[in-house]
Each structure stands twice: as C-alpha cells, then as structure tokens.
Scaffold this motif. Structure first.
Motif, PDB file in Angstrom:
ATOM      1  N   TYR A   1     -16.228  -3.158  -3.934  1.00  0.00           N
ATOM      2  CA  TYR A   1     -16.435  -1.755  -4.297  1.00  0.00           C
ATOM      3  C   TYR A   1     -15.260  -0.877  -3.878  1.00  0.00           C
ATOM      4  O   TYR A   1     -15.085   0.209  -4.400  1.00  0.00           O
ATOM      5  N   HIS A   2     -14.458  -1.361  -2.936  1.00  0.00           N
ATOM      6  CA  HIS A   2     -13.294  -0.585  -2.503  1.00  0.00           C
ATOM      7  C   HIS A   2     -12.060  -0.854  -3.378  1.00  0.00           C
ATOM      8  O   HIS A   2     -10.991  -0.338  -3.120  1.00  0.00           O
ATOM      9  N   ARG A   3     -12.258  -1.645  -4.421  1.00  0.00           N
ATOM     10  CA  ARG A   3     -11.222  -1.956  -5.408  1.00  0.00           C
ATOM     11  C   ARG A   3      -9.930  -2.472  -4.776  1.00  0.00           C
ATOM     12  O   ARG A   3      -8.873  -1.849  -4.882  1.00  0.00           O
ATOM     13  N   PRO A   4     -10.023  -3.628  -4.127  1.00  0.00           N
ATOM     14  CA  PRO A   4      -8.826  -4.171  -3.481  1.00  0.00           C
ATOM     15  C   PRO A   4      -7.732  -4.487  -4.499  1.00  0.00           C
ATOM     16  O   PRO A   4      -8.011  -4.938  -5.602  1.00  0.00           O
ATOM     17  N   GLU A   5      -6.511  -4.237  -4.080  1.00  0.00           N
ATOM     18  CA  GLU A   5      -5.366  -4.500  -4.943  1.00  0.00           C
ATOM     19  C   GLU A   5      -4.548  -5.704  -4.477  1.00  0.00           C
ATOM     20  O   GLU A   5      -3.570  -6.065  -5.115  1.00  0.00           O
ATOM     21  N   SER A   6      -4.961  -6.299  -3.361  1.00  0.00           N
ATOM     22  CA  SER A   6      -4.235  -7.456  -2.840  1.00  0.00           C
ATOM     23  C   SER A   6      -5.201  -8.371  -2.108  1.00  0.00           C
ATOM     24  O   SER A   6      -6.307  -7.966  -1.731  1.00  0.00           O
ATOM     25  N   LEU A   7      -4.766  -9.591  -1.898  1.00  0.00           N
ATOM     26  CA  LEU A   7      -5.557 -10.545  -1.123  1.00  0.00           C
ATOM     27  C   LEU A   7      -5.742 -10.035   0.304  1.00  0.00           C
ATOM     28  O   LEU A   7      -6.814 -10.196   0.890  1.00  0.00           O
TER      29      LEU A   7
END
Length: 184
Positions: A151-157
């Motif tokens: 839900y925090h929309r991660p952009e990286s591993l």
C-alpha cells in the motif's frame, strides 16, 4: 533495548541483515546467532559472511555454544527476533526442542514470558507449518510471516524489505521511519 537476533536457513536473510542495521543505527544492544544454514543463505543471497555480521552485532554467538549468555533466563533481554525463521526452526521451537543456541534462546524467551517474534519465510505452507505457527501463536509468539504490504507503493526492493523490517520494529515497540504509515 537488549535484543537477540537469529538468522536461520530460510530464504530472506536480507531481513535479518537489515534488522541488524536498523537496530545498530538506533543504538540497541544485539546478541546475534546464525545457524549453519543461515550462514549459507547469507552468503548466497546477500554475498556477506561473518565479518559483516560481526560488524553489525554487539555480540556474535556461535550456534553450537549452548552455554552462551543468551541461553539463560538470568541474562536479561527484552526480546528475540528470528528473521528469517526456517520451518525446521519453527517446528523445533513448537516441539520444545532446544539443541542449538537459536532454539535454546527461543526456549528461554518462552519460559521467561519474553517477547519472541518469528518471521517465517516459506511458500506454500503445509498444514504442519500452519499448525506449528498456531501452536506458537497460542503461546504468545508473534508470528510475522515475510509477506510485505504494498500500500505504500514501493519503488525498490529495499523499500519492500524495509516494510517487513518496519513491521518487526513495530512488534518490538521500536520507533522507525522505514515506511510511510497508512493514512486512509
């Protein structure tokens, strides 16, 4: 806080490594124990070994040393985290087996009524795995499967990893800024 951190042979050793980084940065005392298979997974998945873990730990214990400080209830600790927690380790704890330092330290947490957080990393889960998790949950163990939210929309591993490590910190009552909180 004085916290025991164990890394076992399940995939996801990066969770244990990142947790150690966060705890070190926050100034917590860590007593670390890594299983034999945990060392193999750290090397394979993270390309790190004893030197790097020793630098992150306040004290690094050998898994065979069941006479170490963390094997006794008289050695005061606030919590123990096993990240990742293999199904072998989880099953052994559920069965009361304490034949290495990871298992003995977990047994101490249970018998002393201290906080024990396990981060199982396996899929799919069998009925045996689920029954062992239920047994431990009924004993007060916090079962925190390595199932990060998005839900925090991660952009990286790294942001996915930090989400799980942040959830571990939440379970320990440790403040952090590892992921943005849901605002509705």
């Amino acid at each position: 806080m004085r916290i025991v951190v164990a890394i076992t042979g399940a995939s996801g050793a990066i969770y244990g490594k990142r947790l150690l980084e966060v705890l070190q940065q926050a100034g917590h005392e860590t007593h670390v124990v890594v299983s034999a298979h945990g060392w193999e997974v750290l090397e394979h998945e993270c390309a790190i070994g004893r030197k790097e873990i020793r630098e992150l730990a306040t004290v690094l214990h050998e898994v065979e040393h069941v006479g170490a400080s963390i094997a006794s209830g008289s050695f005061l600790t606030e919590a123990m985290v096993i990240a990742p927690c293999s199904m072998r380790t989880l099953g052994s704890i559920a069965a009361g087996i304490a034949d290495n330092l990871v298992l003995r330290a977990a047994d101490v947490m249970l018998k002393e009524g201290r906080k024990l957080v396990i981060v199982p990393r396996e899929t799919p889960l069998s009925a045996i795995h689920l029954e062992n998790m239920l047994r431990l949950a009924r004993l007060g163990v916090r079962v925190l499967p390595a199932c990060p939210g998005f839900y925090h929309r991660p952009e990286s591993l790294n942001e996915v990893i930090d989400m799980m490590v942040g959830k571990i910190c939440d379970s320990l009552g440790i403040e952090h800024q590892l992921f943005p909180r849901w605002q509705g």
